[in-house]
Design a protein around this motif. Sequence first.
Motif, PDB file in Angstrom:
ATOM      1  N   VAL A   3       0.826  -1.198   0.000  1.00  0.00           N
ATOM      2  CA  VAL A   3       0.000   0.000   0.000  1.00  0.00           C
ATOM      3  C   VAL A   3       0.861   1.250   0.000  1.00  0.00           C
ATOM      4  CG1 VAL A   3      -2.083   0.899   0.996  1.00  0.00           C
ATOM      5  CG2 VAL A   3      -1.305  -1.377   1.657  1.00  0.00           C
ATOM      6  N   ILE A   7       0.669   4.637  -2.615  1.00  0.00           N
ATOM      7  CA  ILE A   7       0.466   6.071  -2.369  1.00  0.00           C
ATOM      8  C   ILE A   7       1.639   6.872  -2.921  1.00  0.00           C
ATOM      9  CG2 ILE A   7       0.314   7.810  -0.563  1.00  0.00           C
ATOM     10  CD1 ILE A   7      -2.256   6.394  -0.911  1.00  0.00           C
ATOM     11  N   LEU A  10       1.186   6.962  -6.571  1.00  0.00           N
ATOM     12  CA  LEU A  10       0.081   7.871  -6.892  1.00  0.00           C
ATOM     13  C   LEU A  10       0.562   9.309  -6.877  1.00  0.00           C
ATOM     14  CD1 LEU A  10      -3.052   8.128  -7.226  1.00  0.00           C
ATOM     15  CD2 LEU A  10      -3.151   8.374  -4.750  1.00  0.00           C
ATOM     16  N   ARG A  13       2.774   9.956  -9.798  1.00  0.00           N
ATOM     17  CA  ARG A  13       2.033  10.011 -11.056  1.00  0.00           C
ATOM     18  C   ARG A  13       1.380  11.384 -11.212  1.00  0.00           C
ATOM     19  NH1 ARG A  13      -0.723   5.456 -10.248  1.00  0.00           N
ATOM     20  NH2 ARG A  13      -2.800   6.363 -10.023  1.00  0.00           N
ATOM     21  N   HIS A  14       0.807  11.909 -10.092  1.00  0.00           N
ATOM     22  CA  HIS A  14       0.196  13.238 -10.159  1.00  0.00           C
ATOM     23  C   HIS A  14       1.212  14.287 -10.552  1.00  0.00           C
ATOM     24  CE1 HIS A  14      -3.489  12.282  -7.431  1.00  0.00           C
ATOM     25  NE2 HIS A  14      -3.557  11.754  -8.635  1.00  0.00           N
ATOM     26  N   PRO A 301      -6.770  22.158  -8.296  1.00  0.00           N
ATOM     27  CA  PRO A 301      -6.803  23.461  -7.637  1.00  0.00           C
ATOM     28  C   PRO A 301      -5.567  23.810  -6.800  1.00  0.00           C
ATOM     29  CG  PRO A 301      -8.100  21.880  -6.403  1.00  0.00           C
ATOM     30  CD  PRO A 301      -7.512  21.132  -7.562  1.00  0.00           C
TER      31      PRO A 301
ATOM     32  N   ARG B  91      -7.591  16.335  -4.753  1.00  0.00           N
ATOM     33  CA  ARG B  91      -7.554  14.899  -4.483  1.00  0.00           C
ATOM     34  C   ARG B  91      -7.429  14.706  -2.977  1.00  0.00           C
ATOM     35  NH1 ARG B  91      -8.832  12.257  -9.161  1.00  0.00           N
ATOM     36  NH2 ARG B  91      -8.367  13.770 -10.758  1.00  0.00           N
ATOM     37  N   ILE B  93      -5.567  12.720  -1.282  1.00  0.00           N
ATOM     38  CA  ILE B  93      -4.162  12.679  -0.871  1.00  0.00           C
ATOM     39  C   ILE B  93      -3.608  14.104  -0.712  1.00  0.00           C
ATOM     40  CG2 ILE B  93      -3.513  12.323  -3.319  1.00  0.00           C
ATOM     41  CD1 ILE B  93      -1.409  10.982  -0.501  1.00  0.00           C
ATOM     42  N   LEU B 120      -3.570   7.826   6.240  1.00  0.00           N
ATOM     43  CA  LEU B 120      -4.638   7.267   5.406  1.00  0.00           C
ATOM     44  C   LEU B 120      -4.951   5.837   5.847  1.00  0.00           C
ATOM     45  CD1 LEU B 120      -3.647   8.636   1.876  1.00  0.00           C
ATOM     46  CD2 LEU B 120      -5.742   9.159   3.129  1.00  0.00           C
ATOM     47  N   VAL B 126      -7.276   4.714   2.459  1.00  0.00           N
ATOM     48  CA  VAL B 126      -6.332   4.475   1.368  1.00  0.00           C
ATOM     49  C   VAL B 126      -7.067   4.316   0.038  1.00  0.00           C
ATOM     50  CG1 VAL B 126      -4.606   2.885   0.449  1.00  0.00           C
ATOM     51  CG2 VAL B 126      -4.564   3.512   2.855  1.00  0.00           C
ATOM     52  N   ALA B 129      -7.797   7.602  -1.736  1.00  0.00           N
ATOM     53  CA  ALA B 129      -6.688   8.562  -1.857  1.00  0.00           C
ATOM     54  C   ALA B 129      -6.713   9.353  -3.163  1.00  0.00           C
ATOM     55  CB  ALA B 129      -5.349   7.850  -1.718  1.00  0.00           C
ATOM     56  N   ASP B 130      -7.181   8.742  -4.236  1.00  0.00           N
ATOM     57  CA  ASP B 130      -7.136   9.391  -5.543  1.00  0.00           C
ATOM     58  C   ASP B 130      -8.469  10.044  -5.922  1.00  0.00           C
ATOM     59  OD1 ASP B 130      -5.722  10.184  -7.753  1.00  0.00           O
ATOM     60  OD2 ASP B 130      -6.248   8.423  -8.946  1.00  0.00           O
TER      61      ASP B 130
END
Lengths: 361, 263
Positions: A3, A7, A10, A13-14, A301, B91, B93, B120, B126, B129-130
């Motif tokens: 996990v 994160i 993630l 990736r953003h 934002p 988001r 996160i 989280l 979790v 999160a996105d």
Amino acid sequence: MAVVSDIVALSDRHRQKTALAVGALAGGLAIAFFAAVGHGAVAIAPAQVLGILAGEFGIELGVAYEDVQRTVLLSIRLPRVCLGIISGAALAIAGAALQGLFRNPLADPGLIGVSTGAALAAAATIVLGTPLLLAVPAFLSGYVLPVNAFAGGLLTTFIVYRIASNDGRTEVTTMLLAGVAMNAIAAAGIGLLVFMSDDQQLRDLEYWLLGSLGGVTWERLLPAVPLVIAPTLALLFASRQLDALLLGETEAMHLGFRVETLKRTIIVLAALAVGASVALTGVIAFVGLLVPHLVRLMIGPGHRTLLPASIILGATLLLVADLVARTIVLPAELPIGILTSCLGGPFFIWLLTRRRHMGMW
Amino acid sequence: MLACRDIELTLGGNDILRGLSVTVEPGECVAVIGPNGAGKSTLFHVLSGALKPDLGDVGLDDRRLQNWSKRELACRRAVLPQASLLSFPFRVIDVVLLGRSPHAGRTKRSDDVRIAEAVLLETDLVHLADRLYTTLSGGERQRVHLARVLAQIWRLGQSLSDDAASYLLLDEPTNNLDLAHQHALMATARRFATAGNGVLTILHDPNIAATYADRLYVLDQGRVVGEGVPETVLTKEMFESTFGIPVTVMRHPTHDRPVMVPA
């Protein structure tokens, strides 16, 4: 732990997606720049633009160009394009910052009174200012209108701010409403001045109230450049603070920010940036409202990316709008404010109707 | 220790707080209960520093709140409001990472992400999160903000001494939450306290307070009218005099804390 890496991945990736979007925006600005400096009665190819600019710094790129191209680029197009870039950037970042401050996506630089205040002062200068123009030395007469407009914009914002402040605290809702009221008062003043003006004054007024990048020279532009750029760049450093303000003022305080100082700083910076840019271009509507919205749709934002991306897109949008404004009704020029409003308005309405589908606002 | 002493506060001509004192020690979970208008929320804002009392002192580790820099204080003390004004499509996160802003420039970004990860997990978010914050339900949003305020004062790994304990202030945190998440949230607060931090929470449900709190304060008309462990405070007499409701107080069959049902 699986996990954990999820994160982290993630988050990475953003960041990549954001970097890509900002890169695309920067590419767009480059294209708009070359289109804007190259297009017109005298065409200049991108390679020639580079050749002429490099030549100014003493570097020979070996690109052939004519003298008239060089003159047009350096004395006419380049100051105009620079003005477009800095005022588009200033309007857009001020809009983004004020939307964050007011936690309201409908806020725009006009709401703190700076644009209409500047417009009122400019209108007064055009219609009533002849004695003043005669009183200043001739070489300064070109600065009377922008200086008055700048002062008028700041003064109006100051009044709006004072109305909304009490005991060292500023009520942002009160400020919004005070801004609306001041705008109405200023609009009445402008209406009165329009009523009093003669034909030539009316044409000047219209030109100014609808905005234009035309006729700018380096002599007029350069003194104002630091006034526009300094607050614009300073606002870039407020991204964490603006993010926190979106949670609410009390939450921002609990996150360790000095909220009252922060609000004051953002209002002053936004008013300076918009005031200085409006003083040069007249009132250009919708850029400050529209650009931050487009950027939020693209990259979300968070102000750390919203602010720089708004600068880039604001500059691009104004360059493109100006390019259209000065080529669509040749040999005349359309006031750019007409263009930004008549394209921005419908587009904004389309955004409003789409927002629920996209989970926005 | 987070403490306020002899607090008096008048708002709009009404005496809201009339000389009350509250303390939270490291390692303890303290609940404040009381009827509507007792002054719980006002006390909460005084303890968080959002409201200045007319009289009395609020301090963290024997230093008055106003003598702390806002940022230092934010690194030690986090505040969960009843509701948030956030209406922009962040988001989840990123909302949680907002909690790390007082540490900007002091902790590594990779540590911030690991802390976001840890909170989280702690708040069972979790899988969200996105997601965009604006697409969440009220209860989910509340849990995201719990994760955010936890991230603000969360530490990775190292044990802590008493004078580095963090303090978590929760204002009616179980509002909007379903039954399972009410208990999950209080269990999180309980674990955070057991790890050596202080927790103060305003609560409406005395049974939840009895289950998770080490100590209770009962507020009525701006005064503390009861203070101590749940067994001594949550009595039939207290409910009848303070809340004006006849009740039966029993022992919980498994954990032996008091349970109240309306008579």
